[in-house]
Design an enzyme around this catalytic site. Structure first.
Site, short mmCIF file in Angstrom:
data_model
loop_
_atom_site.label_atom_id
_atom_site.label_comp_id
_atom_site.label_asym_id
_atom_site.label_seq_id
_atom_site.Cartn_x
_atom_site.Cartn_y
_atom_site.Cartn_z
N LYS A 91 0.84 -1.22 0.00
CA LYS A 91 0.00 0.00 0.00
C LYS A 91 0.87 1.26 0.00
O LYS A 91 0.78 2.10 0.90
CB LYS A 91 -0.96 0.00 1.19
CG LYS A 91 -1.89 -1.20 1.19
CD LYS A 91 -2.89 -1.16 2.31
CE LYS A 91 -3.80 -2.37 2.33
NZ LYS A 91 -3.15 -3.62 2.76
N ASP A 98 3.64 7.29 -0.07
CA ASP A 98 4.62 8.29 0.38
C ASP A 98 4.90 9.29 -0.74
O ASP A 98 4.19 9.31 -1.75
CB ASP A 98 5.90 7.55 0.83
CG ASP A 98 6.58 8.24 2.00
OD1 ASP A 98 6.81 9.46 1.90
OD2 ASP A 98 6.90 7.57 2.99
N SER A 135 -11.57 -3.02 2.38
CA SER A 135 -12.56 -3.99 2.87
C SER A 135 -13.02 -3.77 4.30
O SER A 135 -14.01 -4.34 4.73
CB SER A 135 -11.95 -5.40 2.77
OG SER A 135 -10.77 -5.46 3.56
N PRO A 145 -10.36 -8.36 -1.70
CA PRO A 145 -9.99 -9.00 -0.43
C PRO A 145 -11.17 -8.92 0.55
O PRO A 145 -12.12 -8.18 0.31
CB PRO A 145 -8.85 -8.11 0.08
CG PRO A 145 -9.16 -6.76 -0.48
CD PRO A 145 -9.99 -6.94 -1.73
N GLY A 146 -11.07 -9.72 1.61
CA GLY A 146 -12.12 -9.65 2.63
C GLY A 146 -13.00 -10.88 2.64
O GLY A 146 -13.99 -10.95 3.37
N GLY A 168 -14.08 -14.55 3.61
CA GLY A 168 -13.82 -15.45 4.75
C GLY A 168 -13.74 -14.70 6.06
O GLY A 168 -14.77 -14.27 6.60
N GLN A 219 -13.11 -11.77 7.10
CA GLN A 219 -13.76 -10.46 7.26
C GLN A 219 -15.25 -10.50 6.91
O GLN A 219 -15.92 -9.48 6.94
CB GLN A 219 -13.06 -9.41 6.39
CG GLN A 219 -11.65 -9.09 6.83
CD GLN A 219 -11.00 -8.05 5.91
OE1 GLN A 219 -11.43 -6.91 5.85
NE2 GLN A 219 -10.00 -8.47 5.17
N ARG A 239 -6.46 -15.41 6.07
CA ARG A 239 -6.50 -16.30 7.24
C ARG A 239 -7.32 -17.55 7.02
O ARG A 239 -6.96 -18.61 7.54
CB ARG A 239 -7.04 -15.51 8.45
CG ARG A 239 -6.07 -14.48 8.96
CD ARG A 239 -6.75 -13.44 9.83
NE ARG A 239 -7.58 -12.54 9.06
CZ ARG A 239 -8.31 -11.55 9.56
NH1 ARG A 239 -8.33 -11.36 10.87
NH2 ARG A 239 -9.02 -10.76 8.78
P1 XMP Z 1 -7.96 -12.00 5.39
O1 XMP Z 1 -7.32 -12.84 6.44
O2 XMP Z 1 -8.86 -10.96 5.97
O3 XMP Z 1 -6.71 -11.25 4.70
O4 XMP Z 1 -8.61 -12.80 4.31
C1 XMP Z 1 -6.85 -10.24 3.75
C2 XMP Z 1 -5.51 -9.75 3.34
O5 XMP Z 1 -5.68 -8.69 2.42
C3 XMP Z 1 -5.29 -7.46 3.04
N1 XMP Z 1 -6.39 -6.57 2.81
C4 XMP Z 1 -6.34 -5.60 1.94
N2 XMP Z 1 -5.35 -5.24 1.12
N3 XMP Z 1 -6.78 -3.53 0.34
C5 XMP Z 1 -5.57 -4.19 0.33
O6 XMP Z 1 -4.67 -3.81 -0.42
C6 XMP Z 1 -7.80 -3.87 1.13
O7 XMP Z 1 -8.87 -3.29 1.10
C7 XMP Z 1 -7.56 -4.96 1.98
N4 XMP Z 1 -8.34 -5.57 2.85
C8 XMP Z 1 -7.58 -6.59 3.35
C9 XMP Z 1 -5.08 -7.72 4.50
O8 XMP Z 1 -4.08 -6.88 5.05
C10 XMP Z 1 -4.65 -9.16 4.46
O9 XMP Z 1 -3.29 -9.26 4.06
#
Ligand code: XMP
Length: 256
Positions: free
Chosen positions: A88, A91, A144, A209-210, A212, A214, A233
């Site tokens: 992410k 900077d 997410s 992402p998200g 499971g 989340q 996870r």
């Molecule tokens: P889980 O365990 O929740 O892991 O399935 C999700 C992974 O994705 C990352 N994460 C994000 N990364 N934008 C991102 O760039 C997002 O909105 C976002 N939401 C979750 C989280 O840090 C973990 O590695």
């Protein structure tokens, strides 16, 4: 070949649109080196059901980029998967350029950046390095977690048109304009995926992402327009990561 084309080809070849987030809980000093073998084991078990892995601070902080994580990126490539760095980037341009150089030098095919920083002396140096090294830049469009509303969901006055627009809509348009390798939209917000997909169509794939842990659901995310699903996870920390990855892969296939 662009990152998004490479990801599409890999997903087709692997018959999977699942990206595994190799995330593990915090470990105290004496256990930290074991994270490398844990990550190798999980990757080695789950890879038949994946198209890519995503690595985050969970591994780069304890293992180091060139001392541990680089070998995981190599292993992912050996197994026919792409590797995404979830750093992410957020900077000033001069710093972002160095960050991008290091992650791409370690072998990552794409990294995630935050469009809040803007183009000039922000994102541009990252896209410049990516262009020169033929790698991808994936932009956050709507995260997410619950607090995403406060930033990505706020209403802003578009700097170019003067129009009042949700922040994530301006980010989706920038993803299109900058030819990003992907747009991150949380699976926890299928209605946002739908709205953003309407803008991006098939030009910039939505990576979601998200799923499971989340609470995001495979079918809702896919039906709304997500092309790839990130699962962390729920696979990496499952008792049987291969079975968990296969279950997500199968439901995604069914929903497509
Ligand atoms: P889980 O365990 O929740 O892991 O399935 C999700 C992974 O994705 C990352 N994460 C994000 N990364 N934008 C991102 O760039 C997002 O909105 C976002 N939401 C979750 C989280 O840090 C973990 O590695």
């Amino acid at each position: 070949m662009t990152f998004s084309v490479q990801l599409e080809l890999t997903a087709t070849r692997k018959k999977s649109n699942i990206i595994l987030a190799l995330d593990f809980p915090f470990e105290k000093a004496e256990q930290r080196r074991q994270l490398l073998s844990t990550a190798q084991r999980v990757l080695g078990a789950a890879y038949p059901f994946l198209c890519a892995v995503k690595i985050n601070h969970h591994l780069t902080l304890p293992l180091g980029l060139f001392d541990g994580v680089q070998s995981l990126v190599q292993k992912a490539h050996d197994l026919g998967l792409l590797a995404i760095m979830d750093c992410k980037v957020n900077d000033i341009g001069a710093t972002n350029q160095v960050i991008a150089e290091y992650y791409y030098s370690a072998g990552f095919d794409a990294l995630i950046a935050n469009p809040f920083i803007g183009w000039e002396e922000g994102l541009k140096p990252i896209f410049d390095v990516a262009g020169r090294t033929q790698r991808g830049v994936i932009l956050l469009v709507y995260m997410s977690h619950k607090g995403a509303l406060e930033g990505y969901g706020q209403t802003v006055v578009d700097a170019e048109t003067g129009e009042k627009t949700p922040q994530y809509i301006t980010f989706a348009k920038k993803a299109l304009q900058y030819k990003a390798g992907g747009a991150i939209v949380g699976a926890t917000y299928p209605e946002k995926i739908r709205e953003i997909h309407h803008i991006l169509k098939e030009k910039v794939p939505i990576i979601s992402p998200g799923i499971g842990a989340q609470g995001g659901e495979v079918e809702a995310a896919i039906k709304a327009g997500a092309r790839y699903l990130i699962v962390g996870r729920a696979v990496a920390q499952a008792a049987d990561p291969a079975a968990a990855a296969k279950a997500f892969r199968d439901s995604a296939k069914q929903a497509l």
